[in-house]
Design a protein around this motif. Structure first.
Motif, PDB file in Angstrom:
ATOM      1  N   THR A  61       0.819  -1.193   0.532  1.00  7.82           N
ATOM      2  CA  THR A  61      -0.039  -0.382   0.090  1.00  7.82           C
ATOM      3  C   THR A  61       0.620   1.297  -0.269  1.00  7.82           C
ATOM      4  O   THR A  61       0.087   2.289   0.031  1.00  7.82           O
TER       5      THR A  61
ATOM      6  N   HIS B 205       2.181   4.352  -1.052  1.00  8.42           N
ATOM      7  CA  HIS B 205       2.372   5.373  -2.278  1.00  8.42           C
ATOM      8  C   HIS B 205       3.702   5.384  -2.737  1.00  8.42           C
ATOM      9  O   HIS B 205       4.127   5.645  -4.184  1.00  8.42           O
TER      10      HIS B 205
ATOM     11  N   ALA C  29       5.155   7.651  -6.771  1.00  4.87           N
ATOM     12  CA  ALA C  29       3.942   7.298  -6.627  1.00  4.87           C
ATOM     13  C   ALA C  29       2.683   7.889  -6.710  1.00  4.87           C
ATOM     14  O   ALA C  29       1.763   8.620  -7.478  1.00  4.87           O
ATOM     15  N   GLY C  30       2.607   8.400  -5.445  1.00  6.60           N
ATOM     16  CA  GLY C  30       1.433   9.343  -4.509  1.00  6.60           C
ATOM     17  C   GLY C  30       0.332   8.673  -4.942  1.00  6.60           C
ATOM     18  O   GLY C  30      -1.155   9.024  -4.812  1.00  6.60           O
ATOM     19  N   ARG C  31       0.200   6.833  -4.790  1.00  6.85           N
ATOM     20  CA  ARG C  31      -0.961   6.100  -4.661  1.00  6.85           C
ATOM     21  C   ARG C  31      -0.477   4.540  -4.044  1.00  6.85           C
ATOM     22  O   ARG C  31       0.473   4.346  -4.318  1.00  6.85           O
ATOM     23  N   PRO C  32      -1.419   4.444  -3.736  1.00  2.00           N
ATOM     24  CA  PRO C  32      -0.943   2.521  -3.546  1.00  2.00           C
ATOM     25  C   PRO C  32      -0.415   2.308  -4.405  1.00  2.00           C
ATOM     26  O   PRO C  32      -0.898   2.082  -5.574  1.00  2.00           O
TER      27      PRO C  32
ATOM     28  N   GLY D 172       2.365   2.318  -5.447  1.00  2.00           N
ATOM     29  CA  GLY D 172       3.736   3.221  -5.638  1.00  2.00           C
ATOM     30  C   GLY D 172       5.541   2.000  -5.269  1.00  2.00           C
ATOM     31  O   GLY D 172       6.263   2.096  -6.553  1.00  2.00           O
TER      32      GLY D 172
END
Length: 905
Positions: free
Chosen positions: A54, A56, A59-62, A64
């Motif tokens: 999970t 990030h 990438a700034g997202r889960p 990443g």
């Protein structure tokens, strides 16, 4: 991979406004390797720690991090994420991490956020990084590592170090209100506020809590007497020092009774509803064993109190500042049968709740099956192995304390006005600002029954726990921590004194001293830190190089301080962060080449990024004073972190025509410059004269441009704090260097020669001193110099070349502290730089300070100036004293006081 060391930055820093730890990793054989070079590694690592999926990452997202490992990333970066995942697994919730190159090709710094109030001496982060390394290495070795056992040991250390529930809530409540918070050591003791507004709180005991009240509350016999004298209902009770006296009390009171330690706490040794002699005798032994010393004189050790049992429900009412803040109904520790599970299994099931922990670390305390619990189980016909019927409530304790596993239900909204009045009167009778009232009565929503023994106050608790109100088992949570902070800092009450933070390459110390003098003349008791030490109210109270966070904390913790002026040097920022939060005024004098090659500061951009923190860490709408004539300093106004604070910009420059300053004034801004020979405050088109530049003490009649620049910066800072123009002028006119600015531009007469003593040690500072000598004396004179050994060879050479442009005769000596250099190395580097700039320069090595100054004086002609650069001021002062030197006050160009100032034009 290997963990080399970990250092902490406990205040705002260049990475984060919160504390961080920086772990230096040596990747050794993994240097240059990426995750894709080791097939199956990422999958094994995620099998061991599924939460990594999970993360990030950039990438700034889960997901990443998974993508980064699939593309290939370095193992320092992986270690960062594993450490953060392990940290979260033990409830140490931090989220920021960054990995940067450091030193050699295998060296990386892993920057990790730390909890705000984690003790400075904590080893938790080191243990987590070490465990992360072992976990990564296990996955590299082809295993799915299991860090759970090691992690449990780290978790235990973390639980023991973290703030208690009540204290953590108080810290959060204070920060929400903008009150500065510092934890004292590893204690549940907090220092709140700055300077004259500094307060202390230990759990829910404030620094205004009555010591007598504490003593009364801690002695149940005395507390009951005080409450009864105030007409408040209390159970009938007697003190017993032996089993025989306890039995006599039982006969006198009649059953049922309660037996408890005279000076106990947290429900230990309390026995309720006893009616028989054997029960009372056994309870006496337990209560006497749990008893501690009580009373103001420490009496009562081993004594117990036997009091009448009051039927009804148990309640805790929290009184803060003379009003009811919250109330809770308490239920003793128990389990509910399901017809299948044993008592022991039911206890384990309840304890699996993550809200339960050991002691006071969590909102609830784990249930236990100790002697007291087993005895009560037996009275109910149960033991650990029996199976209670479905729906049967089995009691583990009779006393309703959270400390022994009880639970709470919020009833704040149900408290009857008469009950609230009773509790407020009880707190006032004992003399407590914050206390918990334990009482029993049929229903808190109804008036207390008038019949004797139908209701009563059982105890008044000093430093009450807040967790039953912060996180009740049932009902709404109450912001009781906020109520305590509001008691300490009522609405409209400040918690901070004005803070001015000064940084820059050159001029910091002089500017700090000027500002402090302005504030003192304005009638404010000022705390000041500088390279000389810590001053409070104009007195030196701590001698050291006090330009870092520890000295800032010393000033801000002094309750006599009404304003703080803090020299904030590069080294302190890099090594420990700032020692304050949110200054009111930030001053950046200039940013030039210095300290390059130190602490991974490689170029001017690195140095600018470090010093920018002072401008970034101001309160919203605070003032930022910048040198408009210095592009790196002036450019700080464009940084996003500075703009986000929406500061009031105050530029200074020697000339109103300086482009940055001129543009600022056209837009209606405020600036400070020299106009028609006067230090001038400009607001748009309006000009206010402060004093003639030639009248600035220590400016050598205005010849020392750098001193005039410092005066402009100081004036800008003082005016931001509403110091009158007249006071600014008087401070600058009377700022005698020998008295107020020792070691900076001070001139002494030695055998007829002026000796100019200064701390210049970088190219810009040395060039400024050379220009001053030429303007003031019309000749280059002689220089006796040393330079810090921790600068790069290139910077040492550049400084030497700047020196040679003015001085054709130079005596070079080495300071006692070589800062890692070999003996003779600095002398050689300086000599090479001198010759490179000026082949005809005469340079002479000297073994020490005395030899250098003596040689320089021998080389100088009659009346010719000698520039003396030093590293430590005290040896210079002692040497000048032995040579019979006397201050040359006239050399600085001070003018008599009395010029008209504050004249608008």
């Amino acid at each position: 991979m290997r963990l080399d060391h970990v250092r902490r930055l406990s205040g705002p820093n260049v990475y984060l406004s919160r504390p961080v730890a920086i772990a230096r990793l040596d990747l050794q054989g993994l240097a240059g390797h990426e995750t894709t070079d080791h097939p199956g590694f990422a999958a094994r690592l995620v099998d061991a720690l599924p939460g990594l999926a999970t993360h990030h990452c950039a990438a700034g997202r889960p997901g990443g991090l998974l993508d980064a490992m699939a593309r290939g990333t370095y193992f320092g970066h992986v270690t960062e994420h594993v450490t953060l995942e392990l940290s979260g697994a033990i409830g140490r919730e931090v989220f920021f991490g960054r990995t940067v190159r450091a030193g050699g090709p295998a060296d990386y710094d892993v920057v990790l956020e730390c909890p705000r109030d984690e003790p400075a001496g904590s080893t938790v982060v080191e243990q987590l990084v070490a465990l992360a390394l072992r976990t990564v290495q296990g996955a590299l070795a082809g295993r799915v590592p299991d860090p759970s056992a090691d992690l449990a040991r780290v978790a235990a250390v973390h639980e023991g170090e973290r703030l208690g529930v009540s204290t953590a809530a108080l810290a959060r409540a204070a920060r929400r209100r903008g009150v500065p918070v510092r934890r004292v050591g590893g204690l549940n003791l907090l220092r709140l506020g700055y300077g004259r507004y500094r307060r202390m709180i230990w759990a829910a005991m404030t620094d205004a809590t009555s010591a007598i009240g504490m003593e009364v509350a801690g002695d149940k016999r005395l507390a009951h007497r005080v409450l009864a004298d105030a007409g408040l209902p209390v159970p009938e009770g007697r003190v017993a020092a032996s089993p025989a006296e306890a039995l006599e009390a039982l006969r006198g009171i009649g059953g049922p009774v309660v037996v408890k330690p005279l000076a106990g706490h947290q429900g230990e040794g309390v026995h309720i509803g006893l009616t028989t002699a054997p029960e009372v005798v056994a309870a006496f032994a337990s209560a006497a064993g749990a008893a501690g010393g009580g009373g103001a004189a420490g009496e009562g050790g081993g004594e117990v109190i036997v009091e009448s049992y009051i039927p009804g429900k148990d309640y805790r009412v929290l009184v803060v500042g003379g009003r009811v803040s919250a109330a809770a109904e308490l239920t003793a520790a128990c389990v509910a049968g399901d017809g299948a599970a044993t008592v022991a299994a039911l206890v384990d099931r309840v304890n699996a709740d993550p809200a339960r922990g050991a002691g006071h670390d969590r909102p609830l305390t784990r249930l236990a099956l100790g002697p007291a619990e087993l005895a009560l189980l037996a009275r109910q016909g149960h033991g650990p192995g029996t199976v209670p019927a479905a729906g049967e409530r089995v009691w583990l304790r009779r006393n309703a304390n959270l400390s022994t596993g009880g639970t709470s239900r919020d009833v704040t909204g149900e408290v009857h006005a008469d009950v609230a009045d009773l509790c407020v009167r009880a707190a006032a009778a004992v003399g407590m600002d914050v206390c918990g009232i334990d009482l029993r009565l049929p229903d808190i929503g109804s008036p207390p029954p008038a019949e004797p023994g139908a209701a009563g106050i059982l105890e008044v608790n000093a430093a009450p726990g807040l967790r039953m109100h912060l996180a009740p088992h049932e009902g709404a949570a109450r912001d009781v921590a906020g109520d305590v902070i509001d008691l300490m800092y009522p609405a409209g009450t400040p918690s901070r004194v004005p803070v001015v933070s000064v940084t820059g390459t050159n001029g910091k110390t002089t500017t700090v001293r000027m500002i402090a003098r302005m504030l003192e003349l304005d009638g404010r008791r000022t705390g000041m830190t500088s390279t000389e030490g810590v001053h409070i109210g104009g007195r030196l109270v701590h001698r050291s190089d006090a330009s870092g966070p520890r000295s800032a904390e010393m000033v801000l913790g002094d309750r006599s301080v009404e304003a703080a002026v803090l020299e904030t040097a590069r080294g302190g920022i890099v090594r420990r962060g700032l020692g304050y939060e949110r200054a009111d005024v930030a001053v950046v004098t200039n940013i030039t080449r210095d300290h390059l090659g130190v602490d991974a500061t490689e170029d001017l951009d690195d140095l600018t990024g470090i010093k920018a923190l002072v401008a970034e860490e101001i309160r919203r709408g605070g003032h930022v004073v910048l040198n408009a004539a210095d592009p790196p300093a002036a450019g700080l106004a464009l940084r996003r972190a500075v703009r986000d604070r929406r500061p009031v910009l105050r530029y200074f420059a020697p000339s109103p025509g300086e482009p940055v300053l001129a543009a600022h004034l056209r837009e209606g801004g405020v600036g400070y410059c020299v106009a028609d020979g006067w230090l001038t405050e400009a607001r748009g088109d309006r000009r206010t004269r402060i004093l003639p530049a030639a009248d600035v003490a220590g400016s050598f009649g205005g010849h020392a441009g750098h001193v005039v620049a410092n005066a402009l910066a100081a004036a800008a800072a003082a005016r931001a704090l509403d110091v009158p123009v007249e006071t600014v002028a008087r401070a600058l006119r009377t700022f005698d260097p020998h008295t107020h600015n020792p070691g900076r531009g001070c001139v002494y007469l030695v055998s007829g020669n002026p000796v100019l003593v200064d701390y210049a040690h970088n190219p810009a500072a040395v060039a400024a001193m050379g220009a001053l000598v030429e303007r003031r004396w019309g000749t280059g004179g002689v220089a006796a110099v040393t330079l810090p050994g921790d600068r790069s060879d290139e910077l040492v050479g550049e400084t030497a070349r700047a020196l040679a442009r003015t001085f054709g005769r130079v005596v070079v000596y080495e300071d006692e502290d070589l800062r890692g250099r070999r003996s003779g190395e600095m002398t050689r580097l300086i000599a090479e730089g001198l010759r490179e700039a000026r082949p005809d320069v005469r340079h002479h090595p000297a073994g020490d300070l005395k030899g250098a100054l003596t040689s320089a004086l021998d080389m100088a002609g009659p009346g010719e100036p000698v520039l003396l650069l030093y590293e430590k001021l005290q040896p210079v002062a002692e040497l000048l004293d032995t040579l019979g030197a006397r201050p040359d006050e006239a050399a600085g160009g001070q003018s008599p006081e009395g010029q008209v100032t504050g004249s608008p034009t």
